[in-house]
Design a protein around this motif. Structure first.
Motif: not given
Length: 148
Positions: A41-46, A52-60, A85-89, A95-97
């Motif tokens: 489900w997380i893969i589908g959401y991402l 758009k940038p998605i972070f861990q807090k968005d998954i939570e 996880r990539e650093p967000y500019p 960390k962007r997922l």
């Protein structure tokens, strides 16, 4: 003697049958990769939100899971090569997922399975009857939204 047809019962039964069909199709892919339903489900959401940038807090928030749970799930997915996880500019602490090619390929396969399921469900039903079906389903949805 005429058998009484009950909409709620028929919809519930159909929901279970379709759920089993989806599980059967999808479990081949997810079991092979060692993924849980939540991970897929997380893969589908991402995938759906890849622009758009998605972070861990968005998954939570999206999946109503605790921070520690999300951390564990995402670490496993990262270890299996489905995301990075990539650093967000604008804020290096964030960390962007981002899905990897492996994650994207899996989601595309899942979407292909869902398309096959949709074709199977519609098999042998003329377009006119499908139009009526969707009209009735939408009316039932509207009926459930009103409290009369």
């Amino acid at each position: 003697m005429e058998t009484k047809q009950i909409i709620g019962y028929e919809i519930h039964t159909l929901d279970n049958m379709i759920g089993r069909m989806i599980f059967s199709f999808q479990s081949c892919l997810t079991e092979k990769e060692g993924l849980t339903n939540m991970q897929s489900w997380i893969i589908g959401y991402l995938y759906e939100n890849r622009s758009k940038p998605i972070f861990q807090k968005d998954i939570e928030a999206q999946f109503h899971i605790a921070r520690s749970t999300a951390t564990g799930i995402l670490k496993v997915m990262e270890k299996k090569g489905f995301l990075v996880r990539e650093p967000y500019p604008s804020d290096a602490r964030l960390k962007r997922l981002v899905l990897t090619h492996k994650g994207i390929d899996l989601q595309l396969a899942i979407m292909g399975n869902l398309e096959q399921i949709e074709h199977k469900l519609k098999d042998g039903i003329p377009k006119e009857q499908l139009d009526v079906f969707f009209h009735v389903v939408h009316q039932i949805k509207r009926n459930t939204e009103t409290n009369t």
